[in-house]
Write an enzyme that holds these catalytic residues in place. Structure first.
Site, PDB file in Angstrom:
ATOM      1  N   ASN A   1      -9.261  -5.682   2.811  1.00  0.00           N
ATOM      2  CA  ASN A   1      -8.338  -5.621   1.677  1.00  0.00           C
ATOM      3  C   ASN A   1      -7.032  -4.965   2.093  1.00  0.00           C
ATOM      4  O   ASN A   1      -7.009  -4.069   2.932  1.00  0.00           O
ATOM      5  CB  ASN A   1      -8.966  -4.827   0.522  1.00  0.00           C
ATOM      6  CG  ASN A   1      -8.138  -4.956  -0.727  1.00  0.00           C
ATOM      7  OD1 ASN A   1      -8.097  -6.023  -1.334  1.00  0.00           O
ATOM      8  ND2 ASN A   1      -7.421  -3.901  -1.098  1.00  0.00           N
TER       9      ASN A   1
ATOM     10  N   GLU B   1      -5.279  -9.854   1.957  1.00  0.00           N
ATOM     11  CA  GLU B   1      -3.888 -10.114   1.599  1.00  0.00           C
ATOM     12  C   GLU B   1      -3.030 -10.319   2.848  1.00  0.00           C
ATOM     13  O   GLU B   1      -1.967 -10.945   2.776  1.00  0.00           O
ATOM     14  CB  GLU B   1      -3.340  -8.973   0.741  1.00  0.00           C
ATOM     15  CG  GLU B   1      -3.897  -8.921  -0.689  1.00  0.00           C
ATOM     16  CD  GLU B   1      -5.286  -8.316  -0.824  1.00  0.00           C
ATOM     17  OE1 GLU B   1      -5.874  -7.915   0.206  1.00  0.00           O
ATOM     18  OE2 GLU B   1      -5.796  -8.249  -1.966  1.00  0.00           O
TER      19      GLU B   1
ATOM     20  N   ASP C   1       5.324   6.535 -13.078  1.00  0.00           N
ATOM     21  CA  ASP C   1       4.917   5.167 -12.745  1.00  0.00           C
ATOM     22  C   ASP C   1       5.874   4.149 -13.351  1.00  0.00           C
ATOM     23  O   ASP C   1       6.972   4.493 -13.801  1.00  0.00           O
ATOM     24  CB  ASP C   1       3.447   4.941 -13.161  1.00  0.00           C
ATOM     25  CG  ASP C   1       2.740   3.985 -12.196  1.00  0.00           C
ATOM     26  OD1 ASP C   1       3.320   2.940 -11.865  1.00  0.00           O
ATOM     27  OD2 ASP C   1       1.607   4.280 -11.776  1.00  0.00           O
TER      28      ASP C   1
HETATM   29 MN    MN Z   1      -7.471  -7.323  -2.775  1.00  0.00          MN
END
Ligand code: MN
Length: 448
Positions: free
Chosen positions: A140, A203, A252
């Site tokens: 990931n 990714e 954020d």
């Molecule tokens: Mn992912």
């Protein structure tokens, strides 16, 4: 296909503003970043207080620059992303890369920014993090904020998604999770890392497809994780199976302070970088932050809504909605009711979405006055409003229940009803001769 090659391109186009005066990584650089936030240039801070390293900011700050980075026109952007999501391709693993030029372990030499008034300290905000499951089967890559605790430790915010899951799996086996933390990578890698892909798809493979099979990775020296070979800086680390600290408060995407939470600690094993590395900064809640998080979701919404209406023209996760909570979608509808189905599809495509507006194709989704005009002249609340209570939304929304993420969703169908004549909803035009068109243009050039 590095951040550097992209910056060189942008330099040629006059998109880089060089800041030669001395600026501090604490508040001063973020203050200047904020002042250039809307459609601003890439900023290169060349004289950073207390550091020999240059800081680059606002790299993906406009839609046009992101399209430029992916080699597509504005109207081909979603297709390009969607195609790459469907056809991930393993990048080459190489022995050596520019990022291996210098090895050091002192994180304090890196000019990490302190952004906002009540921040607990410096935060790394542009880091792309790679990890593998402990059995090695799942990879990931995702972007996470990292709070600098001291020269050997970071706190990492793990939203319960993929990296969190990998960490949980390691935790159950009572082992720390190896991670490669890459800073200063090509925009395509950042976009891939923020794409909503299924668990199990790397990714990096999607980034490699976006980069036409030109992504090269290196294996880290001390941990079992991978990083782009031409990154500017890579931190090798391990997410502790059992050490947690209070992380935050951090500003954020909405521009408000997120709540403080217990989050895991990353132990830093090694820092490596290019000889003359550039540190990439990213302003929390800036337009760049919104675009990187929002654009891949726009592509998802585009795809899902396209399945329920004849045509989707444009999607805008608007800046005012923090690039995350509000969407405006222009569609072609066949029957009354298509607008509501489009709203439902949008909420299904992006679970954090809170308010959605659908409009006809004559409305520019990027022009908020235009959208408001559509609501004013084509929308009746008693018929065209959709409300869903107690659905899962975003914990970033101060008005929602930030513990459970429960929220109320609202959809507005501002497409014109097909039961009334079309002309009633059209904007009146003024006839223009060639003469008056030219004269008007001339008058605008004079600017009096
Ligand atoms: Mn992912």
């Amino acid at each position: 296909m590095s951040l550097r090659s992209f910056l060189e391109n942008m330099e040629k186009r006059g998109e880089v503003l060089h800041v030669k005066d001395e600026t501090s990584p604490s508040f001063e650089i973020p203050y200047i970043m904020k002042s250039f936030d809307n459609e601003g240039p890439i900023l290169l801070f060349e004289n950073v207080e207390g550091s020999k390293t240059k800081v680059v900011a606002n790299v993906c700050g406009t839609r046009n620059r992101i399209c430029e980075a992916l080699g597509v026109e504005r109207n081909g952007l979603y297709q390009k992303l969607l195609e790459a999501w469907r056809s991930p391709k393993k990048p080459k693993i190489v022995e050596d890369g520019a990022v291996k030029e210098v090895e050091e372990s002192d994180l304090f030499k890196v000019p990490v920014l302190t952004h906002f008034e009540m921040d607990p300290g410096p935060y790394i905000t542009s880091a792309v993090i790679h990890a593998k499951s402990i059995d090695g089967n799942i990879e990931n890559v995702s972007i996470h904020r990292l709070q600098v605790l001291d020269e050997k430790h970071l706190a990492i915010r793990l939203v319960p998604r993929h990296l969190y899951k990998l960490w949980q799996m390691a935790k159950e086996a009572d082992v720390d999770l190896d991670v490669a933390i890459s800073i200063g990578v090509h925009p395509a890698v950042m976009l891939a890392a923020s794409s909503p892909l299924p668990f199990g798809v790397s990714e990096f493979d999607v980034a490699n497809t976006l980069l036409n099979d030109n992504l090269c990775l290196i294996k880290c020296k001390y941990v079992d994780a991978y990083a782009p070979a031409d990154a500017e800086l890579v931190i090798e680390g391990r997410i502790s199976a059992n050490k947690e600290v209070a992380e935050g408060p951090f500003v954020d995407i909405t521009g408000t302070y997120d709540v403080k939470r217990k989050q895991p600690v990353v132990e830093i094993v090694n820092v490596m970088h290019r000889e003359d590395y550039i540190y990439q900064a990213l302003l929390p809640s800036g337009v760049e932050h919104k675009l990187l998080m929002g654009l891949p979701r726009e592509a998802s919404i585009y795809e899902t809504v396209s399945k329920v209406v004849p045509k989707v023209y444009a999607v805008n996760l608007s800046v005012g909605g923090s690039g995350w909570l509000h969407v405006i979608i222009s569609i072609e509808k066949q029957l009354d009711g298509d607008g509501k189905n489009a709203l439902l599809a949008a909420f299904a495509a992006h679970p954090s979405l809170k308010h959605a507006v659908v409009v006809d194709s004559d409305i520019d989704v990027f022009n908020i006055s235009d959208v408001e005009w559509a609501i004013a002249t084509r929308f009746q609340a008693c018929e065209d409003l959709l409300i869903v209570e107690n659905a899962r939304g975003s914990t970033l929304d101060s008005s929602a229940d930030q513990e459970t993420g429960l929220t109320t969703k609202m959809g507005i169908d501002a497409t014109r009803p097909l039961t009334k004549p079309k002309e009633k909803f059209e904007r009146a035009k003024i006839p223009a001769s060639k003469h008056v068109e030219e004269l008007t243009q001339k008058l605008h050039v004079l600017k009096y």
